[in-house]
Every structure is written in C-alpha cells, then in structure tokens.
Design an enzyme around this catalytic site. Structure first.
Site, PDB file in Angstrom:
ATOM      1  N   GLU A 170      12.155  27.408  28.973  1.00  7.84           N
ATOM      2  CA  GLU A 170      12.204  26.969  30.376  1.00  7.84           C
ATOM      3  C   GLU A 170      11.363  25.711  30.612  1.00  7.84           C
ATOM      4  OE1 GLU A 170      11.444  29.968  33.271  1.00  7.84           O
ATOM      5  OE2 GLU A 170      12.855  31.391  32.407  1.00  7.84           O
ATOM      6  N   HIS A 186       5.897  28.377  24.956  1.00  7.23           N
ATOM      7  CA  HIS A 186       6.132  29.097  26.212  1.00  7.23           C
ATOM      8  C   HIS A 186       4.962  28.755  27.152  1.00  7.23           C
ATOM      9  CE1 HIS A 186       8.369  32.766  27.972  1.00  7.23           C
ATOM     10  NE2 HIS A 186       7.545  32.370  28.918  1.00  7.23           N
ATOM     11  N   TYR A 214      17.747  35.142  35.940  1.00  6.50           N
ATOM     12  CA  TYR A 214      17.171  36.208  36.773  1.00  6.50           C
ATOM     13  C   TYR A 214      17.894  36.357  38.108  1.00  6.50           C
ATOM     14  CZ  TYR A 214      13.097  36.439  33.676  1.00  6.50           C
ATOM     15  OH  TYR A 214      12.266  36.619  32.598  1.00  6.50           O
ATOM     16  N   ARG A 243      11.467  39.253  20.917  1.00  5.78           N
ATOM     17  CA  ARG A 243      11.218  37.832  21.170  1.00  5.78           C
ATOM     18  C   ARG A 243       9.754  37.646  21.549  1.00  5.78           C
ATOM     19  NH1 ARG A 243      12.329  34.293  26.086  1.00  5.78           N
ATOM     20  NH2 ARG A 243      12.021  32.211  25.229  1.00  5.78           N
ATOM     21  N   GLU A 266      16.240  36.028  28.268  1.00  8.40           N
ATOM     22  CA  GLU A 266      15.447  36.739  29.281  1.00  8.40           C
ATOM     23  C   GLU A 266      16.312  37.138  30.466  1.00  8.40           C
ATOM     24  OE1 GLU A 266      11.831  34.854  30.840  1.00  8.40           O
ATOM     25  OE2 GLU A 266      11.411  34.116  28.817  1.00  8.40           O
ATOM     26  N   ASN A 306      18.051  32.007  30.002  1.00  9.57           N
ATOM     27  CA  ASN A 306      17.246  32.901  30.830  1.00  9.57           C
ATOM     28  C   ASN A 306      17.889  32.929  32.205  1.00  9.57           C
ATOM     29  OD1 ASN A 306      15.484  33.065  28.720  1.00  9.57           O
ATOM     30  ND2 ASN A 306      13.719  32.204  29.785  1.00  9.57           N
TER      31      ASN A 306
HETATM   32  C1  BGC Z   1       9.386  33.233  32.269  1.00  9.04           C
HETATM   33  C2  BGC Z   1       8.413  34.353  31.984  1.00  9.04           C
HETATM   34  C3  BGC Z   1       8.055  35.058  33.279  1.00  9.04           C
HETATM   35  C4  BGC Z   1       9.320  35.618  33.901  1.00  9.04           C
HETATM   36  C5  BGC Z   1       9.106  36.415  35.172  1.00  9.04           C
HETATM   37  C6  BGC Z   1      10.493  33.631  33.216  1.00  9.04           C
HETATM   38  O1  BGC Z   1      10.938  32.545  33.916  1.00  9.04           O
HETATM   39  O2  BGC Z   1       9.910  32.715  31.079  1.00  9.04           O
HETATM   40  O3  BGC Z   1       7.291  33.843  31.327  1.00  9.04           O
HETATM   41  O4  BGC Z   1       7.094  36.052  33.117  1.00  9.04           O
HETATM   42  O5  BGC Z   1      10.159  34.537  34.214  1.00  9.04           O
HETATM   43  O6  BGC Z   1       8.642  35.633  36.212  1.00  9.04           O
END
Ligand code: BGC
Length: 449
Positions: A166, A121, A297, A77, A353, A295
């Site tokens: 995002e 992006h 995290y 990607r 992501e 995405n």
């Molecule tokens: C973003 C990336 C970023 C990653 C880590 C994501 O929210 O799309 O560009 O590097 O988080 O912070």
C-alpha cells in the site's frame, strides 16, 4: 442454498506486518523505524501507545505459527523490518535480524505453511529518514540493496515476495502528516511516492538477477474505489474521479501502463507538485510482475454533502457496521474488475489483505463473539468467488489479521485480529471468527443462502 468451492491449492492465509506484531523494537541490534519515532510524538497515536512490544511475535512466533496451523492456514504473510535487517537503513547488516527471519521462515515451512513476504510495510528505518527518507531519490537504491540481501538469503525458501505494501501510506506520511514521518506537503507526498515506485522497480530488477527461479515477485496496492454519492451531481462525480486518480490509479498506472495518467500529470503540473523523475524510471517501474497483491477492505462514497453519502449507503441496503463503516463486500468484486477491465492484467491476483474491526465484538460465556467479522469475511469471499467464476485468476486470500495488533495511529484500540491478545499476559484467545474461518478452510469453501 449454494455451495461455493474454491480451487484445490487455494492459499488460505493470514496477513501481518513487522511493526504491527513483532515488538522487540530495540532488541538484538534492531534500529528504530519512523514509527518508533512518530508514535512517541504527543497526540499522534489514539491511546498514546508505541509498537515497542506489539504482540511480541519476536518471541512468540512459534506459538503464533502453531495457532495459525491449528486453523488450517496454509500461507502466512509477514513483512521484514528493514531496520532489523540493516539498523541504520544502509550499511552494516544485522545478522541477528536475519537469523530471526530464518527462524520464522523455517518454522513456517516445518508446519507446512507457505511464507509470503513483504519487503516494506511502512516502517522506514529512522536512519534512512534522517537522510531524507523517501524524498531522497537515493532511497530507491538503498531499498534495492536491502531487497537484494533478502532475496539472496531467503528466496530459496520464500516463494512469494512483494516489494511495497500500500504505497499510498507513504503519501499519507509525507503529504498529510497522518502517518510517519508526519510531513505535510503535497509536493513531498508526490515525490516520496514516485521514489517509492522507483524503489519497487529497482527491487524487481535485483530480484530477476539474484533470486531463486522458484520464487515470484509482485507489489501490493489497495483499492478503495470512490463512488459519487449522487451519480448525476457533477461535483460528486468530479470528487470521486479526483480521488480515484490520486489513490490507486496513481500507482497502478505506472506499474501496469508505464506512466502517470494525463489527469495526474496535468494536476501535478498545475499545482507545481510534479516530482523529479527520469524517463527510464517508468521502464523500471512497469516491469512485468509475477503476481499482483490486492488489498481491499471496502469502497468510499464521496460528496461534500454528508447526508447524500448516508442516503446512498442506506439505499444500497443500509449496510452500516457498528463501527460506523459501510459493509460493502461487492467492493472486492469491483476492484478485481478494475484490474481486469481497466488494467487488463494477465497475471494472477492474490488477495493479500481483507478484514475488519468489529466494534460489536463482546465476550459471552467465555467466547469472543464477533459476528460482524464473520459476516464480513463470508460476504467478501462470496464476491471473490463470483469474480473467479467469471474467469479472474485469484490464487489466494489472506485475512487481516491473525492477532489484534498495533493498528498504526489507532494504537491497540482498533482490533482487526481473529485472535485476541491479552496485553498483560500476551495470551492469545481465538475469537468465533477464527473458528468460522477454520471451517471455511476445512471445506475449501462455504454454503451460502
Ligand atoms: C494495512 C494494515 C492495517 C489494515 C487495517 C491495511 O491497509 O496494510 O497495516 O492494519 O489496513 O487498517
């Protein structure tokens, strides 16, 4: 012990973005982006750096693609830099910019790696910003023009396009001043996001008109679901609700339900931040997509009382990483359920992501040990697998990121790569997590406790 297997043809990828890896910021006719400008303002970037060189992917794409291939990665990607393609944002196209993406795409295909491309992006051309940027409704048309150029040129070879990555980052850039272009007005933030959603819609319309029928289109939204620190504290509950409304629901509701939520509308009316919009906008924004890019995290525990936040996290298993962040892999399962249960989505999901920085990363006997990252990846994959067992259609997983790169306001200080990048020699070195990921890909799954 249990063996978790993923479906045949599962996409095992890595994710990157133009501003974060390409470098060559002023080479071969590329115009400046808002991040080139913003990073030069004093105090904006943690280590005072710029994306000028980044990972020098512009020159090293061949060896980086070979590196990805050595790990068995079958999809890559990346994002297009708008100002490399159209230096001023509108008008004259830079053939050399298009040629670069031709080379990257052909190199991926030659290596049996499927390209997955994002159109935006976060790196708006500075020329576009000078004409009002995302605050200018015309920006949606400028974006669609740019998108059409890419669809015409690449959709025969690129089977997946995402419009925006995002879009909440646009809010951070126009309302909070935290990201480029560094504006600080709630009203601006809402208008910029509305115009970006419209840009998404217009780009999808162009796609349906001109793209190869083999190619698919989607959008990438991040879900960081907010949990109240204390479930029975009305203030915490209200805060979580407010933040969920103003983060992912702000985007998902228009895309999947064709309107802003009552909560968001009422709040914007009350605060005088209602964007200028037209009825037809939502028809365009809510067009049927081919896939959704998620995405994810982690989650966010909220309260005005920081002790209550800590307590909730510790009670959930004390999952603090060395970076101070919470390790909460179930967040991805919850996010997938939000899509299924709240939005009833019936299109495939791609995890576009997921990844982390590993503050405890260290070199031992020549090896870069990042055990936390390995634990993180495995933890998230377990929960993705569980959601898939329950019937959620997940087609792929992209690890953020292949190489340590320009981490926006954290400069080169925060490292998210599974390969390190020596900033003097630009030599890449695989970390232990890269080998762990390679093994997962090889086995198309993993054994868990
Ligand atoms: C973003 C990336 C970023 C990653 C880590 C994501 O929210 O799309 O560009 O590097 O988080 O912070």
């Amino acid at each position: 012990m249990r063996e978790l297997k993923f479906p045949e043809n599962f996409q095992w990828g890595v994710a990157t973005s133009a501003a974060q890896i390409e470098g060559a910021a002023f080479e071969d006719g590329r115009g400046a982006s808002i991040w080139d400008t913003f990073s030069r303002l004093p105090g904006k970037i943690l280590d005072g750096s710029t994306p000028d060189v980044a990972c020098d992917f512009y020159h090293q794409y061949k060896s980086d693609i070979a590196l990805a291939k050595s790990l068995g990665i079958n999809s890559f990607r990346f994002s297009f830099s708008w100002s490399r393609v159209i230096p001023d944002g509108t008008g004259k196209v830079n053939e050399k910019g298009l040629d670069f993406y031709d080379r990257v795409i052909d190199e991926l295909l030659k290596n049996g790696i499927t390209p997955n491309a994002t159109l935006y992006h976060w790196d708006l051309p500075q020329g576009t910003e000078d004409r009002g940027g995302w605050l200018n409704r015309d920006c949606a048309d400028w974006f669609a023009d740019y998108a059409e150029i890419l669809f015409r040129r690449f959709s025969d070879r690129v089977p997946m396009f995402s419009t925006l990555n995002e879009p909440v980052a646009i809010y951070v850039g126009y309302a909070c001043g935290g990201f480029a272009p560094g504006k600080k007005s709630e009203k601006f933030g809402k208008q910029a996001c509305h115009n970006a959603l419209l840009a998404h819609g217009k780009a999808v319309e162009r796609f349906r008109g001109v793209a190869s029928k083999k190619s698919k289109i989607g959008i990438v939204v991040d879900i960081w679901h907010r949990h109240p620190a204390r479930d029975n504290d009305p203030e915490d509950v209200a805060l979580a609700e407010k933040e969920n409304e103003e983060s992912y629901r702000f985007f998902l509701n228009p895309v999947f339900k064709g309107c802003y939520t009552e909560y968001v509308l009422e709040k914007m009316r009350r605060e005088g931040t209602l964007p200028q919009m037209q009825d037809d906008d939502f028809k365009s924004i809510s067009q049927k997509l081919d896939f959704f890019g998620l995405n994810c995290y982690g989650r966010v525990v909220v309260s005005r009382d920081s002790e209550a936040v800590k307590k909730k996290i510790v009670n959930a298993g004390g999952n603090f990483a060395d970076s101070g962040e919470e390790f909460y892999p179930k967040s991805i399962y919850d996010a997938l359920h939000i899509l299924k249960d709240d939005y009833k989505i019936d299109i495939p999901v791609i995890i576009t992501e997921n990844g982390c920085r590993d503050a405890s990363e260290k070199t031992v006997d020549g090896k870069i040990c990042d055990e936390y990252r390995i634990r993180y990846i495995r933890g998230f994959l377990e929960w993705i697998h569980k959601a898939m067992e329950e019937g959620i259609d997940v087609r792929g997983y992209y690890l953020w990121s292949l190489i340590d790169n320009f981490e926006w306001t954290a400069g080169y200080e925060y490292k998210f790569g599974i390969a390190a990048n020596d900033r003097n020699t630009r030599k890449r070195t695989l970390k232990e997590s890269a080998y762990a990921y390679r093994d997962i890909i090889r086995n198309n799954g993993m054994i868990t406790d």
